[in-house]
Design an enzyme around this catalytic site. Structure first.
Site, PDB file in Angstrom:
ATOM      1  N   GLU A 231       0.884  -1.181   0.000  1.00 45.17           N
ATOM      2  CA  GLU A 231       0.000   0.000   0.000  1.00 45.17           C
ATOM      3  C   GLU A 231       0.911   1.217   0.000  1.00 45.17           C
ATOM      4  OE1 GLU A 231      -3.161  -0.103  -0.207  1.00 45.17           O
ATOM      5  OE2 GLU A 231      -3.826  -2.032   0.581  1.00 45.17           O
ATOM      6  N   CYS A 265      -2.490   8.987   2.568  1.00 45.67           N
ATOM      7  CA  CYS A 265      -2.209   8.459   1.224  1.00 45.67           C
ATOM      8  C   CYS A 265      -3.385   8.738   0.292  1.00 45.67           C
ATOM      9  CB  CYS A 265      -1.918   6.971   1.300  1.00 45.67           C
ATOM     10  SG  CYS A 265      -3.206   6.059   2.165  1.00 45.67           S
TER      11      CYS A 265
HETATM   12  P1  NAP Z   1       8.235   5.227   4.555  1.00 49.44           P
HETATM   13  O1  NAP Z   1       9.427   6.097   4.736  1.00 49.44           O
HETATM   14  O2  NAP Z   1       8.210   4.309   3.408  1.00 49.44           O
HETATM   15  O3  NAP Z   1       8.056   4.440   5.927  1.00 49.44           O
HETATM   16  C1  NAP Z   1       7.062   3.468   6.100  1.00 49.44           C
HETATM   17  C2  NAP Z   1       7.637   2.283   6.834  1.00 49.44           C
HETATM   18  O4  NAP Z   1       8.604   1.647   5.993  1.00 49.44           O
HETATM   19  C3  NAP Z   1       8.374   2.651   8.117  1.00 49.44           C
HETATM   20  O5  NAP Z   1       8.187   1.615   9.061  1.00 49.44           O
HETATM   21  C4  NAP Z   1       9.826   2.720   7.670  1.00 49.44           C
HETATM   22  O6  NAP Z   1      10.719   2.492   8.722  1.00 49.44           O
HETATM   23  C5  NAP Z   1       9.866   1.589   6.664  1.00 49.44           C
HETATM   24  N1  NAP Z   1      10.883   1.723   5.620  1.00 49.44           N
HETATM   25  C6  NAP Z   1      11.296   2.849   5.000  1.00 49.44           C
HETATM   26  N2  NAP Z   1      12.196   2.556   4.065  1.00 49.44           N
HETATM   27  C7  NAP Z   1      12.368   1.211   4.080  1.00 49.44           C
HETATM   28  C8  NAP Z   1      13.182   0.302   3.351  1.00 49.44           C
HETATM   29  N3  NAP Z   1      14.001   0.710   2.394  1.00 49.44           N
HETATM   30  N4  NAP Z   1      13.100  -1.006   3.640  1.00 49.44           N
HETATM   31  C9  NAP Z   1      12.266  -1.443   4.612  1.00 49.44           C
HETATM   32  N5  NAP Z   1      11.485  -0.637   5.337  1.00 49.44           N
HETATM   33  C10 NAP Z   1      11.521   0.676   5.076  1.00 49.44           C
HETATM   34  O7  NAP Z   1       6.914   6.070   4.451  1.00 49.44           O
HETATM   35  P2  NAP Z   1       6.542   7.354   5.257  1.00 49.44           P
HETATM   36  O8  NAP Z   1       7.163   8.505   4.580  1.00 49.44           O
HETATM   37  O9  NAP Z   1       6.783   7.178   6.693  1.00 49.44           O
HETATM   38  O10 NAP Z   1       4.941   7.337   5.045  1.00 49.44           O
HETATM   39  C11 NAP Z   1       4.320   8.057   4.099  1.00 49.44           C
HETATM   40  C12 NAP Z   1       4.111   7.269   2.819  1.00 49.44           C
HETATM   41  O11 NAP Z   1       3.245   6.177   3.078  1.00 49.44           O
HETATM   42  C13 NAP Z   1       3.413   8.100   1.793  1.00 49.44           C
HETATM   43  O12 NAP Z   1       3.952   7.849   0.532  1.00 49.44           O
HETATM   44  C14 NAP Z   1       1.988   7.613   1.874  1.00 49.44           C
HETATM   45  O13 NAP Z   1       1.220   7.862   0.748  1.00 49.44           O
HETATM   46  C15 NAP Z   1       2.183   6.176   2.133  1.00 49.44           C
HETATM   47  N6  NAP Z   1       0.967   5.596   2.695  1.00 49.44           N
HETATM   48  C16 NAP Z   1       0.249   4.726   1.932  1.00 49.44           C
HETATM   49  C17 NAP Z   1      -0.947   4.198   2.412  1.00 49.44           C
HETATM   50  C18 NAP Z   1      -1.773   3.251   1.604  1.00 49.44           C
HETATM   51  O14 NAP Z   1      -2.657   2.624   2.175  1.00 49.44           O
HETATM   52  N7  NAP Z   1      -1.549   3.106   0.314  1.00 49.44           N
HETATM   53  C19 NAP Z   1      -1.375   4.551   3.688  1.00 49.44           C
HETATM   54  C20 NAP Z   1      -0.615   5.439   4.434  1.00 49.44           C
HETATM   55  C21 NAP Z   1       0.562   5.943   3.925  1.00 49.44           C
HETATM   56  P3  NAP Z   1      11.502   3.720   9.434  1.00 49.44           P
HETATM   57  O15 NAP Z   1      10.470   4.598  10.036  1.00 49.44           O
HETATM   58  O16 NAP Z   1      12.331   3.031  10.451  1.00 49.44           O
HETATM   59  O17 NAP Z   1      12.284   4.403   8.374  1.00 49.44           O
END
Ligand code: NAP
Length: 470
Positions: A231, A265
């Site tokens: 997601e 999102c």
């Molecule tokens: P993010 O940086 O991707 O972080 C999300 C999770 O992934 C965190 O637990 C993060 O850990 C982990 N993570 C980050 N990079 C990683 C990698 N290379 N390998 C493994 N794990 C990794 O996202 P965010 O910026 O916090 O959240 C916002 C994003 O989420 C936006 O793009 C939003 O649209 C999306 N989102 C999507 C949905 C949906 O249902 N489609 C819902 C909500 C949010 P750390 O915190 O330890 O870095």
């Protein structure tokens, strides 16, 4: 990223945590594996009683966990309480419906030359859940409730800036009665994910997060041949056509853009407005955006609190600055206020062009892009003109246009004359770079099931097939 609670309203670090050492991670995986053996043998009706107890805990502790969420990521206290209540509803939904969703589905035995044929849904094992901070309870519960009801176990790697919420979630299901290892939190950074996902005891992964994180986890899971649900981000269009109720559309547009301080999102991010009503809509919309109350997220009168992280706030500011430097026009907002914490005001930008970052990137803050179009076809072209495909909104009172938008918008969901949201009853997910797989509804539950074909011929008695614990 350090594992810490930092209050986004002040920038003050409230609490820091050490990352779990690898032997404790290993013990948690072993517990999830043992927990799976116990949970898969537990009757669904028993799991349902535990899930209902988890819902009761969510209700009973709603105000306390909401305060933690507000402190950790800045959403308003009112929104945090509503999120906890929605989680309780989802737990009850799966407690009430899992038996039906998991029931054997008889197939046409004669057509496949069998005496009996059926489809049986069975759990697959421990699932790693990598989750974001923006809806720190809801994103986790919408995975955990169906997964546990199906008999899977869960290992949560939450975002590093919401450790207290993560720890509370890690205990919730055990306190509700689920066996040890059914659900646990791993307090680790993202660099630990590869080792966990490579562990043979971990059978699948679900990620809600950014596109780069999705690519990384999908690559590891691909190499390991493990199922994933992703997601990811979105840049949802909100199309306004001439027949729309403009007052209502402007009101909903403001909520759709700014709920959760603009960090959803499925927030509407690009407002694609027909030229015939562009001025009338934008005037109403800008007035409403500019009138939102920005302030202390604990204050019940606040509409918009701070952004969750300094990096996220700086990114939003950079995207708007880039657009303005390349010729876009600010209709309101656009200035980072001079105060501690990670604040950004509700902002509307127009005259956007494809050379600007805002045209194709997701903007994760209370910033709306306004696009002028002159026909239905152009509206669809602009709406579909990013790499994402999560949600889409269309505002029109013309029944023919309503039908056409529902088909023509490339997204996992289309909401006509309403705001994109999620319901336990309806599948949720994206297409294109917004990810794949579905959460919620019966479909979400079956993503982490072995959809097993059972075929029984004439060779012997079939006694036993047709009743099972899972
Ligand atoms: P993010 O940086 O991707 O972080 C999300 C999770 O992934 C965190 O637990 C993060 O850990 C982990 N993570 C980050 N990079 C990683 C990698 N290379 N390998 C493994 N794990 C990794 O996202 P965010 O910026 O916090 O959240 C916002 C994003 O989420 C936006 O793009 C939003 O649209 C999306 N989102 C999507 C949905 C949906 O249902 N489609 C819902 C909500 C949010 P750390 O915190 O330890 O870095």
């Amino acid at each position: 990223m350090p594992i810490a609670t930092t209050d986004p309203a002040t920038g003050e670090v409230r609490r820091t945590y050490d990352e779990m050492p690898s032997d404790r991670v290993d013990a948690a995986i072993a517990a999830a594996d043992r927990g799976f053996t116990a949970l898969r043998r537990t009757p669904v009706a028993q799991r349902a009683r535990w899930m209902a107890a988890a819902a009761d805990l969510l209700d009973a502790e709603r105000d306390d966990i909401a305060r933690v969420m507000t402190t950790e990521m800045g959403k308003t206290y009112a929104a945090a309480k509503a999120e906890a209540a929605k989680c309780a509803t989802a737990c009850r939904y799966y407690a009430d419906n899992a038996e039906r969703f998991l029931a054997d589905e008889p197939a046409d035995a004669a057509a496949v030359g069998a005496r009996r044929a059926l489809v049986r849904y069975q759990p697959i094992g421990p699932v790693l859940a990598v989750m974001p901070w923006n809806f720190p309870l809801w994103q986790v519960i919408r995975f955990a409730a169906p997964a546990l009801m199906a008999g899977n176990t869960g290992l949560l790697k939450h975002a590093s800036n919401v450790p207290q919420t993560a720890l509370w979630l890690g205990e919730l299901f055990g306190r509700a009665g689920f066996p040890e290892g059914a659900f646990g939190t791993l307090l680790v950074g993202s660099s630990a994910v590869e080792r966990i996902l490579t562990d043979p005891r971990v059978r699948a992964a679900t990620l809600t997060g950014s596109e780069p994180a999705g690519r990384s986890i999908a690559a590891i899971a691909g190499r390991e041949l493990k199922k994933t649900v992703l997601e990811l981000g979105g840049s949802d269009p909100f199309v306004v056509m001439p027949s729309a109720d403009l007052d209502r559309a402007a009101e909903v547009a403001t909520t759709a853009r700014c709920q959760n301080n603009g960090q959803s999102c499925i927030a509407a991010k690009r407002f694609v407005v027909h030229a015939d009503v562009f001025d009338a809509f934008s005037e109403r919309f800008v007035d409403r955006m500019a009138a939102l109350r920005v302030g202390d997220p604990m204050d019940e009168r606040t509409d918009v609190g701070p952004l969750a992280t300094e990096r996220g706030r700086d990114e939003v500011a950079a995207q708007v600055r880039d657009a303005v430097e390349r010729g876009a026009r600010l209709l309101c907002g656009g200035e980072v206020p001079d105060r501690p914490g990670w604040w950004y005001p509700p902002t509307v930008v127009t005259d956007l062009t494809p050379r600007m970052r805002m045209w194709g990137e997701e903007v994760f803050g209370p910033v709306a892009g306004l696009y002028r179009v002159s026909s239905y076809d152009e509206a669809v072209e602009v709406a579909n003109g990013t790499s994402f495909g999560l949600g889409a909104n269309a505002w029109t009172r013309d029944p023919e246009e309503q039908e056409r938008f529902a088909t023509d918008l490339d997204a996992g969901s289309v909401f006509v004359n309403g705001m994109t949201t999620s319901f336990p009853e309806l599948p949720f997910g994206g297409v294109r770079n917004s990810g794949y797989g579905r959460e919620l509804s019966a479909l979400g539950m079956r993503e982490f099931c072995n959809v097993k074909t059972v075929w029984v011929g004439e060779g012997g008695p079939s006694a036993g097939v047709g009743s099972h614990a899972e």
